[in-house]
Enzyme design. Structure first.
Site, PDB file in Angstrom:
ATOM      1  N   ASP A 196     -22.508 -11.412 -32.009  1.00  0.00           N
ATOM      2  CA  ASP A 196     -23.445 -10.377 -31.587  1.00  0.00           C
ATOM      3  C   ASP A 196     -23.329 -10.257 -30.054  1.00  0.00           C
ATOM      4  O   ASP A 196     -22.783 -11.164 -29.407  1.00  0.00           O
ATOM      5  CB  ASP A 196     -24.848 -10.826 -32.023  1.00  0.00           C
TER       6      ASP A 196
ATOM      7  N   ASP B 215     -26.078  -8.612 -27.523  1.00  0.00           N
ATOM      8  CA  ASP B 215     -27.346  -8.816 -26.814  1.00  0.00           C
ATOM      9  C   ASP B 215     -28.028 -10.128 -27.216  1.00  0.00           C
ATOM     10  O   ASP B 215     -28.279 -10.353 -28.392  1.00  0.00           O
ATOM     11  CB  ASP B 215     -28.316  -7.664 -27.114  1.00  0.00           C
TER      12      ASP B 215
ATOM     13  N   ASP C   3     -28.250 -13.949 -32.523  1.00  0.00           N
ATOM     14  CA  ASP C   3     -29.654 -14.340 -32.306  1.00  0.00           C
ATOM     15  C   ASP C   3     -30.645 -13.485 -33.097  1.00  0.00           C
ATOM     16  O   ASP C   3     -31.807 -13.838 -33.210  1.00  0.00           O
ATOM     17  CB  ASP C   3     -29.999 -14.243 -30.815  1.00  0.00           C
TER      18      ASP C   3
HETATM   19 MG   LIG Z   1     -28.779  -9.964 -30.386  1.00  0.00          MG
END
Ligand SMILES: [Mg+2]
Length: 262
Positions: free
Chosen positions: A34, A36, A211
């Site tokens: 991922d 961000d 995340d």
């Molecule tokens: Mg993220």
């Protein structure tokens, strides 16, 4: 964290049931990440998010070491992902997999769902016999109805598109003088599986790092394909088998893999 890396799981990790991940094997693994909150720090304004030069160089070096088997999985658009990462990664599953580009830098068409085809047929028929004033753009995975040439028909096109989308369990996304009809389904797990079916990913072991809640589908996909997954951030209910504290820990872990591969 350092203690984890050197001596294995600490007592606290054992209590939580998750420890730091094993080192990536650049010869055998495929890395999915991922952006961000995983590779780049989150900013108040999403358009301010940037991966620094060291991060970009790290991604390029990892890609070179892994035979190109590095992909980004993001909810952002392809354009946005390129902006943030300085185009340091070719393979990107953008918009949660609706917009995909291969490691060779070419677009991957995600299999059009039956319902998108059916909706496209309905629109084409209605446009053909003059009942719908829109212009149809068939993108394969989605269809767009443009009405810039006939703005006065916008409301009726909108109503019809919404009705057809509902009947076919599709979703509607409104733009400027355009209505797009898309499948509701694609997620990061679908994107990971799509990449794993082709070169240079096929035959490698998928490792997913992320995340977000939207990363969970990709965690599950990596696990199911015999790989592993890493949650970045505080512990929570997750399909990921391992944890890293933050973006800095991700970078340190990736750097160690690269160093080990030299
Ligand atoms: Mg993220």
């Amino acid at each position: 964290m350092l203690a984890n890396l050197l001596f294995g799981p600490t007592e606290i990790d054992i209590v939580l049931g998750k420890s730091a991940p094993p080192l990536l094997n650049m010869a055998n693994d495929a890395l999915f990440a991922d952006i961000d909150g995983t590779l780049a720090s989150i900013a108040d304004d999403p358009s301010d998010v940037q991966l620094d030069e060291a991060g970009r160089e790290l991604l390029k070096a990892l890609g070179a070491r892994a035979g190109g088997a590095v992909a980004l999985l993001t909810g952002r658009t392809l354009e946005d992902a390129d902006r943030i990462t300085g185009s340091s990664v070719a393979a990107i599953g953008a918009l949660h997999g609706l917009q995909m580009r291969s490691a060779r830098g070419v677009g991957i068409s995600t299999a059009p769902t039956e319902s998108v085809r059916a909706a496209a047929d309905v629109f084409a028929t209605h446009i053909g016999d003059g009942r719908l004033a829109a212009r149809l753009e068939d993108k394969g995975a989605s269809v767009a109805l443009h009405y810039r040439h006939a703005p006065e028909a916008g409301a009726s096109i909108d109503a019809f598109a919404t009705e057809v989308a509902r009947a076919h369990e599709l979703r509607v996304q409104k733009g400027k003088m355009v209505i797009e009809i898309l499948p509701p389904g694609r997620n990061k797990g679908d994107a990971l599986r799509t990449f794993m079916r082709g070169a240079p990913f096929a035959g490698r072991t998928p490792v997913m790092v992320g995340d977000d809640l939207t990363d969970e589908s990709a965690f599950a996909a990596a696990n199911a394909l015999g790989g592993f997954s890493v949650l970045v951030g505080p512990p929570r209910q997750t399909a990921a088998g391992y944890v890293l504290d933050d973006e800095d820990a991700v970078r340190a872990w990736l750097t160690r893999a690269l160093d080990a591969a030299q």
